[in-house]
Design a protein around this motif. Structure first.
Motif, short mmCIF file in Angstrom:
data_model
loop_
_atom_site.label_atom_id
_atom_site.label_comp_id
_atom_site.label_asym_id
_atom_site.label_seq_id
_atom_site.Cartn_x
_atom_site.Cartn_y
_atom_site.Cartn_z
N LEU A 180 57.49 45.43 43.47
CA LEU A 180 56.60 45.25 42.32
C LEU A 180 55.35 44.46 42.68
O LEU A 180 54.22 44.87 42.36
CB LEU A 180 57.36 44.57 41.19
N LEU A 181 55.49 43.33 43.34
CA LEU A 181 54.33 42.50 43.66
C LEU A 181 53.37 43.19 44.63
O LEU A 181 52.15 43.09 44.48
CB LEU A 181 54.77 41.14 44.22
N LYS A 182 53.92 43.91 45.59
CA LYS A 182 53.06 44.65 46.53
C LYS A 182 52.29 45.74 45.79
O LYS A 182 51.09 45.93 46.01
CB LYS A 182 53.89 45.25 47.65
N SER A 183 52.96 46.43 44.90
CA SER A 183 52.33 47.49 44.12
C SER A 183 51.20 46.93 43.26
O SER A 183 50.10 47.49 43.21
CB SER A 183 53.38 48.18 43.25
N ILE A 184 51.46 45.83 42.58
CA ILE A 184 50.42 45.21 41.75
C ILE A 184 49.26 44.75 42.63
O ILE A 184 48.10 44.91 42.27
CB ILE A 184 51.02 44.05 40.93
N GLY A 185 49.58 44.20 43.81
CA GLY A 185 48.52 43.79 44.74
C GLY A 185 47.63 44.95 45.15
O GLY A 185 46.41 44.82 45.25
N VAL A 186 48.24 46.12 45.37
CA VAL A 186 47.46 47.31 45.74
C VAL A 186 46.57 47.73 44.57
O VAL A 186 45.40 48.07 44.76
CB VAL A 186 48.37 48.46 46.20
N PHE A 187 47.10 47.69 43.34
CA PHE A 187 46.27 48.01 42.17
C PHE A 187 45.09 47.04 42.05
O PHE A 187 43.97 47.44 41.75
CB PHE A 187 47.09 47.99 40.88
N ILE A 188 45.34 45.77 42.30
CA ILE A 188 44.27 44.77 42.20
C ILE A 188 43.23 44.98 43.31
O ILE A 188 42.02 44.94 43.05
CB ILE A 188 44.87 43.34 42.22
N LEU A 189 43.69 45.23 44.53
CA LEU A 189 42.74 45.49 45.62
C LEU A 189 41.91 46.74 45.32
O LEU A 189 40.69 46.74 45.52
CB LEU A 189 43.48 45.64 46.95
N ALA A 190 42.55 47.79 44.84
CA ALA A 190 41.82 49.01 44.48
C ALA A 190 40.79 48.71 43.40
O ALA A 190 39.65 49.18 43.46
CB ALA A 190 42.79 50.10 44.03
N GLY A 191 41.19 47.91 42.42
CA GLY A 191 40.26 47.55 41.35
C GLY A 191 39.06 46.77 41.86
O GLY A 191 37.92 47.01 41.45
N LEU A 192 39.33 45.84 42.75
CA LEU A 192 38.22 45.06 43.33
C LEU A 192 37.27 45.96 44.11
O LEU A 192 36.04 45.79 44.03
CB LEU A 192 38.76 43.95 44.23
N CYS A 193 37.82 46.94 44.82
CA CYS A 193 36.97 47.86 45.58
C CYS A 193 36.13 48.72 44.64
O CYS A 193 34.92 48.88 44.84
CB CYS A 193 37.82 48.76 46.48
#
Length: 108
Positions: free
Chosen positions: A3-16
């Motif tokens: 879960l935390l890794k998945s949320i981290g990927v969503f956040i990184l994608a959002g920042l990009c």
């Protein structure tokens, strides 16, 4: 995917996506240097790569990302444009984020 890794990927994608789009916006709308637009385009392309790091299929990933994008866009505007969200922005963002988390993380 944890879960935390998945949320981290969503956040990184959002920042990009938001960061890259913001740089292009600044270049075209605020007369910033062309290098900012080019950098923004490169960051936007990286967003396309980051999104593939999720384990679910395209439809589910992009639907879920939409809710993260809503919340992150409001937070970005607060930080960089001194935007003050009203209660409807906050309520709408929370509803969107809850909805997409049900779509993505709900047990099937």
């Amino acid at each position: 995917m944890d879960l935390l890794k998945s949320i981290g990927v969503f956040i990184l994608a959002g920042l990009c996506e938001i960061g890259g789009g913001y740089l292009v916006w600044q270049w075209l709308r605020e007369d910033k240097p062309v290098w900012q637009g080019i950098l923004g385009g490169i960051i936007l392309a990286f967003y396309g790569i980051v999104a593939t790091w999720q384990t679910a299929g395209f439809a589910k990933v992009y639907a879920t990302y939409g809710g993260f994008f809503i919340v992150m866009s409001i937070l970005w505007a607060m930080k960089f444009d001194k935007y003050v969200p009203d209660r409807y922005d906050v309520i709408g963002g929370i509803i969107a984020l809850i909805g997409v988390c049900i779509i993505y993380y709900g047990k099937r």
